[in-house]
Design a protein around this motif. Sequence first.
Motif, PDB file in Angstrom:
ATOM      1  N   ARG A  34     -50.406 -28.122 -20.682  1.00 45.81           N
ATOM      2  CA  ARG A  34     -50.451 -27.453 -21.954  1.00 45.81           C
ATOM      3  C   ARG A  34     -51.184 -28.224 -23.033  1.00 45.81           C
ATOM      4  O   ARG A  34     -51.187 -27.823 -24.177  1.00 45.81           O
ATOM      5  N   VAL A  35     -51.791 -29.364 -22.676  1.00 44.67           N
ATOM      6  CA  VAL A  35     -52.631 -30.010 -23.682  1.00 44.67           C
ATOM      7  C   VAL A  35     -53.914 -29.216 -23.779  1.00 44.67           C
ATOM      8  O   VAL A  35     -54.489 -28.821 -22.782  1.00 44.67           O
ATOM      9  N   GLU A  77     -52.457 -29.465 -40.360  1.00 44.69           N
ATOM     10  CA  GLU A  77     -52.166 -30.121 -39.086  1.00 44.69           C
ATOM     11  C   GLU A  77     -50.831 -30.872 -39.092  1.00 44.69           C
ATOM     12  O   GLU A  77     -50.256 -31.113 -38.047  1.00 44.69           O
ATOM     13  N   SER A 105     -43.965 -28.713 -35.486  1.00 44.90           N
ATOM     14  CA  SER A 105     -45.183 -29.496 -35.334  1.00 44.90           C
ATOM     15  C   SER A 105     -46.211 -28.705 -34.543  1.00 44.90           C
ATOM     16  O   SER A 105     -45.881 -27.818 -33.753  1.00 44.90           O
ATOM     17  N   GLN A 107     -49.046 -28.275 -31.851  1.00 44.49           N
ATOM     18  CA  GLN A 107     -49.592 -28.842 -30.619  1.00 44.49           C
ATOM     19  C   GLN A 107     -50.612 -27.857 -30.106  1.00 44.49           C
ATOM     20  O   GLN A 107     -50.272 -26.729 -29.766  1.00 44.49           O
ATOM     21  N   GLY A 108     -51.842 -28.300 -30.034  1.00 47.86           N
ATOM     22  CA  GLY A 108     -52.905 -27.358 -29.690  1.00 47.86           C
ATOM     23  C   GLY A 108     -52.999 -26.339 -30.802  1.00 47.86           C
ATOM     24  O   GLY A 108     -53.155 -26.697 -31.961  1.00 47.86           O
ATOM     25  N   TRP A 111     -47.369 -23.750 -32.853  1.00 45.57           N
ATOM     26  CA  TRP A 111     -46.348 -24.516 -33.554  1.00 45.57           C
ATOM     27  C   TRP A 111     -45.096 -24.571 -32.697  1.00 45.57           C
ATOM     28  O   TRP A 111     -44.716 -23.579 -32.084  1.00 45.57           O
ATOM     29  N   TYR A 112     -44.474 -25.733 -32.672  1.00 48.25           N
ATOM     30  CA  TYR A 112     -43.254 -25.909 -31.914  1.00 48.25           C
ATOM     31  C   TYR A 112     -42.137 -26.309 -32.860  1.00 48.25           C
ATOM     32  O   TYR A 112     -42.354 -27.111 -33.771  1.00 48.25           O
ATOM     33  N   ARG A 134     -41.894 -23.049 -28.529  1.00 50.88           N
ATOM     34  CA  ARG A 134     -43.048 -22.510 -29.224  1.00 50.88           C
ATOM     35  C   ARG A 134     -42.581 -21.435 -30.195  1.00 50.88           C
ATOM     36  O   ARG A 134     -41.703 -20.630 -29.862  1.00 50.88           O
TER      37      ARG A 134
ATOM     38  N   ARG B 396     -43.603 -31.361 -22.870  1.00 48.77           N
ATOM     39  CA  ARG B 396     -43.485 -30.931 -24.262  1.00 48.77           C
ATOM     40  C   ARG B 396     -42.464 -31.716 -25.075  1.00 48.77           C
ATOM     41  O   ARG B 396     -42.533 -31.716 -26.290  1.00 48.77           O
ATOM     42  N   THR B 398     -40.416 -35.051 -26.538  1.00 54.47           N
ATOM     43  CA  THR B 398     -40.765 -36.423 -26.867  1.00 54.47           C
ATOM     44  C   THR B 398     -40.153 -37.418 -25.902  1.00 54.47           C
ATOM     45  O   THR B 398     -40.788 -38.396 -25.517  1.00 54.47           O
ATOM     46  N   LYS B 401     -42.158 -37.537 -22.789  1.00 56.34           N
ATOM     47  CA  LYS B 401     -43.421 -38.247 -23.011  1.00 56.34           C
ATOM     48  C   LYS B 401     -43.202 -39.752 -22.941  1.00 56.34           C
ATOM     49  O   LYS B 401     -43.929 -40.476 -22.258  1.00 56.34           O
TER      50      LYS B 401
END
Lengths: 152, 489
Positions: A34-35, A77, A105, A107-108, A111-112, A134, B396, B398, B401
């Motif tokens: 998902r990046v 951003e 935040s 991501q891509g 927003w999450y 999401r 996804r 933290t 990660k």
Amino acid sequence: MQLTRVGFLVLLWLFVLAALRVVRSDLYAASGLRVSIPSFRRGGGKKDKTGKRPARSARHLVVTHGALAGTRISLDERPILIGRADDSTLVLDDDYASTRHARLSLQGNDWYVEDLGSTNGTYLDRARVTAPLRVPLGVPIRIGKTVIELRS
Amino acid sequence: MSTPSGQSDQPSVGDLAAAPPSKVPTKRGVELMLLVFATVLVTGAFILVQGNQAQELKPEILFYALAYLAMFGIAHVVVRKFAPYADPLILPCVALLNGLGLVMIYRIDLAKAAAAERAASAFSGSAPGQVMFTAIGIVLFSVFLYFLRDHRMLSRYGYTLGLVGLALLILPGILPASISGAGGAKVWVRIPGLIGLQPGEFAKIMLFIFFASFLVAKRDLFMNAGRTFLGLELPRLRDLGPLLFALAASVGVLALEKDLGNSLLIFGVVLVLLYIATERFAWVLIGLIPFIAACVVAFKLLNHVQQRVTNWIDPFSNYSGAGGGYQLAQSLFGLGTGGIFGTGLGAGRPELVPEANSDFIVSGIGEELGFIGLAALLLIYLVLTMRGMRSAVAVRDTFGKLLGGALAFSLAWQVFVVVGGATKLIPETGLTTPFMSAGGSSLLANYILVAILLRISDAARRPKSTPSRPGVQNTPISQAHTVMVERPS
């Protein structure tokens, strides 16, 4: 003897190359990772057509219920911190909200929302947020007595 | 350990049996193909070793090849069932490394058995033990994939695991040397008559989980607070307290146990974790200062650190003396003999290096497969680390990660320390080469590590399940099921 020696090394490298092929195919096929990798093919031409951002991305955060109803925050951003703490982006004066309640935040292009260990929880629509989720446009996020949503 | 069978029938988050076919390829076929390739390579390596040792092919190779095939076949099926979206490269890389390690251990066994026969003394090889530990490792791997349906479960036990990890680290240090000592380091817990384990290997993973969950909980503090000094944003000291305490304790304990490799490993991983969590280079610099201080103190106080540094600077200055550079010099001779193409599997003399099948297995590989083979091996480690890091980037949450990054980096860091030690790039510290070295604890711990990494990569690549619409209720959402909880003051 020489043949097997070299043959084994060739086979070993073939394994490495096979592994690297998989890595490469992953890079191009974006296989569910998902990046969002900026791709070279989506160059400037396409960008000009659709404008700077994709049409359906969120631009504002709107408070729909609660003491701060009507408040609008325009999004960029940076992540949005929500809570009673003074340094939050959206400072809530709400006994049901925690000091650091939730974070939105980017991501891509999405927003999450992430709950930062709040006491009363964060709800996306009616589901409690336990992991980053999401946030689609227009879906209410409830934090204590406050409800916010993303709008384009 | 076993759960009632009824419990496993209940649907769980990880249960994907009923999931609709998705567009995301699971790539399990690729994994199977690469596993078969690895099996071919490893079987071929066994045959080459036998051939070059000028022996007829013994039935025991068949045993090793079949055992290898069976073990990784099972691992593949387990991944297919319980982590269908896991990364397709991690398991084959692990399988190949484990297999090549097995070949080297077996090959050194052959040489040692021949030497023992000449000296008319008894000898028992370490290859069967390694096969057994690989099998146990695969079992642990499967158990972890089965029970750990979501890596975020681990973050809930962060502090508990940290405490247990610390206790496990300390345990060998306080036990009498008869139980815990071996080769100057006190890292073992041996139960007489049974197998000995190195609890530090497992403690390591627990500590990584603790550090990751701690940093997730406190990340905002790290990000927000701080003064700027010389262009670097410095964190507040009190935020560091628990971390520094844990770090000092683990490094101190390890120095007490004379296990330099592990303290270096833990220290490096924690620094990288801090860097990943905060994206601030200041943390790395701040971490390096106590590191350098610790190095100097260790050098002044500990005799064996001085020896290792002396051997590193010139392995030939005290070639044959006690604590001299014999081992490192032999390793360099071996690498030199191998040259670019190597002597061929089974045709070199890697057994001349002391500890050839554990700490210095890399020099044996370098001798028999040469620079080209060793480079391929390092690339496989690189692919392994890269896939781990990539999963960490893609996941996804933290915690995932941080944990994924820490685990993947710990593999790379371990390889750097080991290979650097064997090739005289850095002083030798005595870590095991992940998956290759003979040694049960490290193998078991690494299989657990890989199971967690696969779980994280599974979470990263799994398509999001479509949220099911719950029954429509017409109460305004701002009043929906609010639970009143007394806020802790």
